[in-house]
Design an enzyme around this catalytic site. Sequence first.
Site, PDB file in Angstrom:
ATOM      1  N   LYS A 158       3.324 -15.328   1.755  1.00 31.40           N
ATOM      2  CA  LYS A 158       3.203 -16.059   0.486  1.00 31.40           C
ATOM      3  C   LYS A 158       4.625 -16.380   0.038  1.00 31.40           C
ATOM      4  O   LYS A 158       5.070 -16.025  -1.060  1.00 31.40           O
ATOM      5  CB  LYS A 158       2.435 -15.171  -0.518  1.00 31.40           C
ATOM      6  CG  LYS A 158       2.002 -15.851  -1.786  1.00 31.40           C
ATOM      7  CD  LYS A 158       0.905 -16.872  -1.601  1.00 31.40           C
ATOM      8  CE  LYS A 158       0.630 -17.555  -2.922  1.00 31.40           C
ATOM      9  NZ  LYS A 158      -0.175 -18.771  -2.781  1.00 31.40           N
ATOM     10  N   TYR A 198       0.821  -1.220   0.000  1.00 37.78           N
ATOM     11  CA  TYR A 198       0.000   0.000   0.000  1.00 37.78           C
ATOM     12  C   TYR A 198       0.853   1.267   0.000  1.00 37.78           C
ATOM     13  O   TYR A 198       0.349   2.351  -0.247  1.00 37.78           O
ATOM     14  CB  TYR A 198      -0.955   0.022   1.200  1.00 37.78           C
ATOM     15  CG  TYR A 198      -2.045  -1.029   1.145  1.00 37.78           C
ATOM     16  CD1 TYR A 198      -2.273  -1.786  -0.002  1.00 37.78           C
ATOM     17  CD2 TYR A 198      -2.863  -1.272   2.241  1.00 37.78           C
ATOM     18  CE1 TYR A 198      -3.254  -2.751  -0.049  1.00 37.78           C
ATOM     19  CE2 TYR A 198      -3.863  -2.240   2.203  1.00 37.78           C
ATOM     20  CZ  TYR A 198      -4.040  -2.972   1.057  1.00 37.78           C
ATOM     21  OH  TYR A 198      -5.023  -3.935   1.010  1.00 37.78           O
ATOM     22  N   ASP A 246      -3.266 -18.065   1.344  1.00 36.94           N
ATOM     23  CA  ASP A 246      -4.443 -18.726   0.755  1.00 36.94           C
ATOM     24  C   ASP A 246      -4.948 -19.826   1.684  1.00 36.94           C
ATOM     25  O   ASP A 246      -6.158 -19.949   1.943  1.00 36.94           O
ATOM     26  CB  ASP A 246      -4.145 -19.257  -0.655  1.00 36.94           C
ATOM     27  CG  ASP A 246      -2.740 -19.831  -0.802  1.00 36.94           C
ATOM     28  OD1 ASP A 246      -1.958 -19.785   0.172  1.00 36.94           O
ATOM     29  OD2 ASP A 246      -2.416 -20.334  -1.886  1.00 36.94           O
ATOM     30  N   ASP A 273     -10.869  -8.665   7.558  1.00 34.24           N
ATOM     31  CA  ASP A 273     -12.281  -8.535   7.187  1.00 34.24           C
ATOM     32  C   ASP A 273     -12.963  -9.905   7.175  1.00 34.24           C
ATOM     33  O   ASP A 273     -14.105 -10.046   7.609  1.00 34.24           O
ATOM     34  CB  ASP A 273     -12.429  -7.866   5.812  1.00 34.24           C
ATOM     35  CG  ASP A 273     -12.570  -6.361   5.951  1.00 34.24           C
ATOM     36  OD1 ASP A 273     -12.105  -5.829   6.978  1.00 34.24           O
ATOM     37  OD2 ASP A 273     -13.141  -5.727   5.054  1.00 34.24           O
ATOM     38  N   ASP A 304      -5.279  -6.867   5.733  1.00 31.06           N
ATOM     39  CA  ASP A 304      -6.496  -6.152   5.367  1.00 31.06           C
ATOM     40  C   ASP A 304      -7.585  -7.168   4.998  1.00 31.06           C
ATOM     41  O   ASP A 304      -8.728  -7.128   5.490  1.00 31.06           O
ATOM     42  CB  ASP A 304      -6.163  -5.240   4.168  1.00 31.06           C
ATOM     43  CG  ASP A 304      -7.255  -4.256   3.843  1.00 31.06           C
ATOM     44  OD1 ASP A 304      -8.258  -4.206   4.578  1.00 31.06           O
ATOM     45  OD2 ASP A 304      -7.110  -3.517   2.844  1.00 31.06           O
TER      46      ASP A 304
END
Length: 372
Positions: A192, A141, A224, A252, A248
């Site tokens: 990852k 980001y 994942d 959620d 992020d």
Amino acid sequence: MPTVAWLPGDGIGPEVAAAARDVLKAVEKRYDHRFDLREALVGGAAIDQTGQPLPVDTLALCREADAVFLGAVGGPEWDDLPPELRPEKALLGIRKDLGVYANLRPVKVKAGWTSASPLKEELLGDGIDLLIVRELTGGIYFGQPRERRSTPGGEEQALDTMVYSTDEVRRVAEVAFRMAGERRKKVTSVDKANVLESSRLWRETVEGVAGRFPEVELTHFYVDNCAMQLVRNPAQFDVLVTGNMFGDILSDLASVLTGSLGMLPSASLGDGSRGFYEPVHGSGPDIAGKDVANPLGAILSVALMLRYSLGLEYEARSIEAAVETVLGRGYRTVDMAQKGCILVGTRKMGELVAGEVAGTGSFLGLPRPEAP
Ligand code: NAD
């Protein structure tokens, strides 16, 4: 006397902030503390009065305060403004200015509250109690370069950069290990590393930090697989630590496990004790002004503030215990309504929790704090 920058904001922000304030007042009364709450404008309310989502006076107050509490910002009235003038810009401004790099989101579901959750009862087991620690000020980001460009062949390309330095990973990993040390002593680091170089550095650095916390068990999950495991077996997790973008998305996902966004608190911490506390939800324009918003995320954010910024662990636990008691008695706001519950509004829910805090205090199995 500790100073708190108190920023109610927009939409349901002022409603849930008022309920949280009631609870803080009950803490003052019950435990003989005084908190200096200094209210200031932020978000759309600030734009309307000053033209800026984060006025200089508000930012100055945040810098001076021991802690910052924010209700919520945003709403359709301000959606057409240019990005740098939108209410949400205030959140990024405060986080950046305070240097809060670790975003903590506890997710707790107890047996008996679970019918609001979209997961089947058997997947929730005896309940969930996990903490997501998300790196907040680095990663994709913020990485440079980020740009649009044309290829020599005239095609348009867009580029973002996922970059982490060892220092950025180390400091957020230390927060996660310290938190795990106070909990069930398990850290799951999410990356990852099978594909991304930045994730390989993340993993190596987290392993280095783990060496200093031998009592905490470390496991690594690919992001994942972690997403899948959060749905299949969320009870296996204690503390999850991950980068900005993965955090992020996963936070959620984890937040829906409770069945209501309105239940979830958050804390954002940096190097010192000062922190930024806010419920996870937004300004709920569809329910604002109706006294139906769930204030528990805001109330539990105040508990985190007492714990992490003001050093008042006992008082923090007394708020959390009061929330459990009130839910245990069947009181629910409409977002968590279930068969046989007693439906209450925002204000009433705040009063119920405040009443529990004011009237209880010996139920925690902890020594009572000395009078200050
Ligand atoms: P939202 O969180 O405001 O609402 C999403 C849904 O959840 C809505 O149906 C809402 O009614 C419900 N909801 C939210 N909080 C609730 C509560 N406490 N009790 C019961 N129900 C609740 O998200 P959104 O609709 O995507 O965004 C609305 C505005 O809020 C936008 O302007 C957005 O930019 C802003 N926003 C602000 C923050 C923040 O201040 N930290 C976070 C997210 C979104």
